[in-house]
Design a protein around this motif. Structure first.
Motif, mmCIF file in Angstrom:
data_model
loop_
_atom_site.group_PDB
_atom_site.id
_atom_site.type_symbol
_atom_site.label_atom_id
_atom_site.label_comp_id
_atom_site.label_asym_id
_atom_site.label_seq_id
_atom_site.Cartn_x
_atom_site.Cartn_y
_atom_site.Cartn_z
ATOM 1 N N LEU A 258 0.853 -1.187 0.000
ATOM 2 C CA LEU A 258 0.000 0.000 0.000
ATOM 3 C C LEU A 258 0.888 1.236 0.000
ATOM 4 O O LEU A 258 1.750 1.395 0.872
ATOM 5 N N GLU A 259 0.694 2.097 -1.005
ATOM 6 C CA GLU A 259 1.438 3.353 -1.084
ATOM 7 C C GLU A 259 0.567 4.461 -0.495
ATOM 8 O O GLU A 259 -0.502 4.767 -1.021
ATOM 9 N N VAL A 260 1.042 5.059 0.590
ATOM 10 C CA VAL A 260 0.258 6.060 1.321
ATOM 11 C C VAL A 260 1.154 7.234 1.667
ATOM 12 O O VAL A 260 2.066 7.095 2.488
ATOM 13 N N GLY A 261 0.916 8.387 1.031
ATOM 14 C CA GLY A 261 1.653 9.599 1.370
ATOM 15 C C GLY A 261 3.150 9.451 1.258
ATOM 16 O O GLY A 261 3.883 9.997 2.070
ATOM 17 N N GLY A 262 3.636 8.722 0.262
ATOM 18 C CA GLY A 262 5.072 8.546 0.087
ATOM 19 C C GLY A 262 5.640 7.362 0.825
ATOM 20 O O GLY A 262 6.778 6.961 0.574
ATOM 21 N N ALA A 263 4.898 6.797 1.777
ATOM 22 C CA ALA A 263 5.353 5.611 2.505
ATOM 23 C C ALA A 263 4.779 4.365 1.858
ATOM 24 O O ALA A 263 3.806 4.421 1.101
ATOM 25 N N VAL A 264 5.409 3.222 2.141
ATOM 26 C CA VAL A 264 4.890 1.950 1.643
ATOM 27 C C VAL A 264 4.671 1.024 2.821
ATOM 28 O O VAL A 264 5.478 0.959 3.747
ATOM 29 N N LEU A 265 3.558 0.292 2.786
ATOM 30 C CA LEU A 265 3.209 -0.645 3.847
ATOM 31 C C LEU A 265 3.018 -2.022 3.228
ATOM 32 O O LEU A 265 2.192 -2.194 2.319
ATOM 33 N N HIS A 266 3.783 -3.005 3.696
ATOM 34 C CA HIS A 266 3.685 -4.383 3.212
ATOM 35 C C HIS A 266 2.715 -5.143 4.108
ATOM 36 O O HIS A 266 2.921 -5.225 5.321
ATOM 37 N N VAL A 267 1.684 -5.732 3.522
ATOM 38 C CA VAL A 267 0.642 -6.401 4.311
ATOM 39 C C VAL A 267 0.166 -7.663 3.603
ATOM 40 O O VAL A 267 0.540 -7.940 2.464
ATOM 41 N N HIS A 268 -0.689 -8.419 4.311
ATOM 42 C CA HIS A 268 -1.312 -9.618 3.744
ATOM 43 C C HIS A 268 -2.749 -9.268 3.350
ATOM 44 O O HIS A 268 -3.518 -8.776 4.177
ATOM 45 N N ARG A 269 -3.115 -9.557 2.134
ATOM 46 C CA ARG A 269 -4.463 -9.235 1.648
ATOM 47 C C ARG A 269 -5.550 -9.819 2.554
ATOM 48 O O ARG A 269 -6.518 -9.150 2.891
ATOM 49 N N VAL A 270 -5.390 -11.087 2.906
ATOM 50 C CA VAL A 270 -6.469 -11.771 3.611
ATOM 51 C C VAL A 270 -6.697 -11.172 4.997
ATOM 52 O O VAL A 270 -7.836 -11.098 5.473
ATOM 53 N N ILE A 271 -5.636 -10.703 5.673
ATOM 54 C CA ILE A 271 -5.804 -10.086 6.990
ATOM 55 C C ILE A 271 -6.515 -8.750 6.854
ATOM 56 O O ILE A 271 -7.422 -8.435 7.649
ATOM 57 N N LEU A 272 -6.134 -7.955 5.862
ATOM 58 C CA LEU A 272 -6.828 -6.683 5.633
ATOM 59 C C LEU A 272 -8.300 -6.925 5.323
ATOM 60 O O LEU A 272 -9.177 -6.241 5.854
#
Length: 812
Positions: A258-272
């Motif tokens: 997820l690209e948010v305000g210049g930052a990137v967040l690595h996540v798992h689709r299923v948890i989100l």
């Protein structure tokens, strides 16, 4: 198909956009180094507050884990800015593991967002979520970390497959998957155990192996050792969720960025998707984002989304008044229901005079009915305190009029309402003097005394001296004051607390004063009434009678909507002490006989802790008290002894504050009044704290605003007892005592409760002449004064009381 944003109310939308732009400009001005410094400060503040509260950090990560999630790109900005974030409280949902795994199992049953195919030796295939299997299986986790699985060709979802060895058959694999998604294996029996153990060994799942061993021990009738206690399904899911969180922190198996305000967040689709309806729609409804591995969310703040994502992995959320409204907006916008529930819990539980009006405005803007009701009720019951806050001066005239016209308004006297209106008008006199007359229609002048009404005249003269002769309050106020009847229903303030104050049993002298009469009646206070000046009264209604015999010096508690009545005496001789226990269900309006206590007890204390009742000390016969403590488990209907007190005790007071049991005063084995104060733990026993300033027994102790208030009782005076009017309050942080206002009259053997942030002391007698008044006194912590609230309807001595939520038909 485009994803539609959640529509926010206009005023909050504009504020949100403005603050977002301000924060982004601050980031550009301060640079990356300043942002990282803010993040370090935020983590230290959260860690400090959580350690002080005995909690783990709600951000759910170790120091440095943030960098692992965001890679080498720009870091995550902080919501606190230069003003700090205030006191941070970490809110936790104990049921969250159960909730998220329920959603994950629904995804699995529907084959939604599965990314791993497991194939047995005979060709049977199962589509699962790799992160769920990796959380329990070291075999799968290692392949996920190393990327050793077989990739499925031409698959946009980056699916991969693992072929299992022949030792893993269909029965064993199904059990593994059941354990992964539910924390239990219902199919574990003698026939299936071999297959399950084989699968657990091949896939390296030690918790499943232990589960099978425990099941075998249980079926063979062998009692496990204490350290081999069977882990419940909920505890298993908690452990699995912690493993998933660790994989997220290490960025293992994360399949979307997820690209948010210049930052990137690595996540798992299923948890989100399992924790957010927004992302569930994005990933499962055929949108283009469902096939993208990198998604831009330009309308969000990275710092807020980061905290919400962390909550998705651990069910915890760090909150303060500086960020809770923005966090609630974002949780509502993205439909993070678990996080939203924690935000609403914070807004209700941490509400105070300085914030309640903001909470009410927020709840009204977002049509949150329950929260709005809580906020409005807080304003009504704390009006005096609220009226001196800056936010009060910003109220619209219409809202202020609605508040002061309400019957449920709780004030020490009507003069407080008049003063609040004047302070509101004087905050902007040029604009507001024209509205003063209308607002004064909400002040109930007939409830004022002559002395109070003089202030109305004085205020009017002051207005005239400042040249506002066109504003004339005195004439209409005087007419209402002189010609209205204060006894009428529309003149009195009549407040109906949500929780009813219930008094149980007790005894009293008969009318000719020659005999004492034990009582079996129950009464409840339906309303609190404010009359002229400081005159107060309580409207009492009969709730019914206890089964069996009358009781006094008994134990009473409320737990999970039921009333519990335990032990006590039914008369005054040696054999009249009881050990019986009953519960009352107000919904069914019925009583139930429970298991008897192990010990006969009167003049003892009962507290509720962690869903159980604790009966502490007391007299087992005349002039013989005990040190024993026993606990009642409502699930098993059984009383069992726990760690005893370090001395025999009766006539003491016990209560629970922040989950800990505190015990003060009482009689020792020689029936001397004590000054002691100690913590009691069911397993560790007694820990002594600072002594009270005054000795006392048969007194009251109640928790209020993080302190313990002690009032009433008797004290030693040479060889006999006398009344103890002195009152004192204990600060558990400082381990110290401070005096507060003495009781107006003696209260020995009285009942007590905390109702709407005020302490009620009910009934009792005077030790010096054994007279009974039946008076009720209420302590107001803001004014530090006791006020008389009328009289009890029945028995007045050795009664007990608690708060109980009653069905509406009782209150009509």
């Amino acid at each position: 198909m485009e994803f539609t944003r959640f529509n926010l109310p206009m005023e909050w939308e504009e504020r949100w956009r403005r603050e977002k732009e301000q924060r982004r400009r601050a980031i550009e001005d301060r640079g990356q180094e300043g942002i990282e410094q803010d993040n370090r400060e935020l983590r230290s503040i959260v860690a400090f507050n959580d350690s002080r509260m005995g909690l783990t950090s709600g951000r759910g990560k170790k120091e440095g884990s943030e960098d692992r999630r965001s890679g080498s790109e720009e870091g995550i900005e902080d919501t606190s800015g230069d003003e700090g974030i205030g006191e941070v409280h970490t809110y936790r949902s104990e049921t969250y593991p159960n909730e998220i795994f329920k959603a994950l199992k629904e995804f699995w049953d529907s084959s939604l967002l599965t990314d791993l195919t497991l194939t047995t030796h005979n060709g049977k295939s199962f589509n699962v979520h790799s992160i769920i299997l990796a959380a329990i299986s070291s075999f799968i986790q290692q392949r996920l970390r190393d990327g050793n699985g077989e990739r499925i060709q031409n698959d946009d979802d980056q699916r991969w497959a693992v072929s299992l060895s022949p030792e893993v058959d269909l029965v064993g694999l199904k059990a593994v998957l059941e354990f992964a998604y539910t924390g239990a294996v219902l199919s574990c029996n003698k026939e299936s155990r071999t297959s399950i153990v084989a699968a657990a060994q091949i896939l390296d799942i030690p918790r499943l192996l232990e589960f099978c061993n425990e099941e075998e021990r249980t079926k063979e009738g062998r009692s496990p050792k204490k350290e081999e206690r069977k882990i419940s399904a909920l505890e298993q899911m908690k452990i699995t969720l912690q493993s998933i969180e660790k994989l997220w922190v290490d960025r293992v198996g994360c399949n979307v960025i997820l690209e948010v305000g210049g930052a990137v967040l690595h996540v798992h689709r299923v948890i989100l998707a399992a924790s957010s309806e927004y992302f569930r729609g994005m990933f499962t409804c055929g949108m283009r984002e469902s096939h993208q591995t990198r998604i831009s969310l330009p309308f969000l703040l990275a710092s807020e989304l980061d905290v919400l994502i962390s909550c998705s992995y651990n069910g915890m959320l760090p909150l303060s008044w500086d960020c809770v409204f923005e966090m609630t907006c974002t949780a509502l916008q993205l439909q993070f229901q678990p996080a939203l529930s924690l935000c609403l819990n914070f807004l209700q539980q941490e509400m105070e005079a300085s914030s309640c009006l903001d909470v009410a405005s927020f709840a009204e803007a977002y049509e949150m009915t329950e929260l709005l009701e809580e906020a409005n009720d807080f304003v009504l019951r704390n009006f005096w305190e609220v009226s001196v806050t800056p936010k009060f001066q910003d109220l619209p005239a219409e809202k202020l009029l609605d508040i002061i016209r309400c019957d449920d308004l709780c004030v020490p006297s009507e003069l407080a309402v008049f003063r609040a209106v004047i302070s509101w008008v004087e905050a902007d006199p040029e604009e507001r003097w024209s509205q003063a007359g209308l607002l004064m229609s909400g002040v109930r002048f007939p409830l004022m005394t002559f002395r109070e009404f003089r202030e109305v005249r004085a205020i009017n003269l002051r207005i005239e001296c400042f040249g506002n002769k066109e504003v004339e309050l005195y004439g209409s106020a005087l007419k209402e004051f002189g010609f209205s009847l204060p006894e009428t229903q529309d003149q009195c303030r009549v407040r109906h607390p949500k929780d009813a104050l219930v008094v149980v049993g007790g005894d009293q002298l008969n009318p000719d004063g020659c005999q004492r009469i034990p009582n079996k009646e129950l009464w409840f206070a339906n309303s609190l009434r404010s009359g002229t000046g400081l005159v107060k009264a309580m409207e009492w209604r009969r709730l019914g009678e206890m089964p069996d015999k009358p009781k006094f010096r008994h134990g009473v508690a409320a737990m999970v909507g039921r009333l519990y009545v335990i032990g006590g005496c039914f008369y005054y001789t040696k054999d009249d002490i009881m050990r019986s226990a009953y519960s009352y269900d107000p919904v069914q309006d019925s009583w139930k006989r429970l298991a008897d206590m192990q010990e006969f007890r009167s003049n003892f204390s009962v507290v509720v802790q962690e869903g159980c009742l604790y009966a502490i000390g007391g007299d087992k016969e005349i002039n013989t008290n005990v040190d024993s403590v026993e606990v009642y488990n409502p699930d098993t209907d059984f009383w069992s002894f726990v760690q005893p007190l370090d001395q025999s005790l009766s006539g003491h007071a016990a209560t629970v504050l922040d989950g800990a049991i505190f015990i003060s005063g009482g009689f020792n084995c020689k029936y001397t009044c004590l000054v002691s104060m100690f913590l009691y733990h069911p397993e560790r026993g007694t820990t002594y704290l600072s002594d009270m300033t005054h000795d006392r027994a048969q007194h009251c102790m109640e928790p209020l605003r993080g302190h313990l208030y002690v009032a009433g009782g008797v004290r030693n005076l040479g060889t006999f007892y006398t009344d103890q009017p002195a009152c004192e309050v204990y600060d558990p942080v400082a381990d110290s005592w401070t005096a507060f206002a003495s009781l107006p009259v003696p209260h020995v053997g009285a009942a007590s409760v905390v109702l709407e942030e005020k302490i009620f002391v009910l009934g009792g007698y005077c030790q010096d002449d054994y007279s009974e008044s039946g008076l009720i006194h209420r302590f107001e912590p803001i004014t530090q004064r006791w006020e008389t609230m009328g009289k009890l309807p029945g028995a007045v001595t050795d009664i007990r009381a608690c708060l109980l939520r009653l069905p509406q038909h009782f209150r009509l």
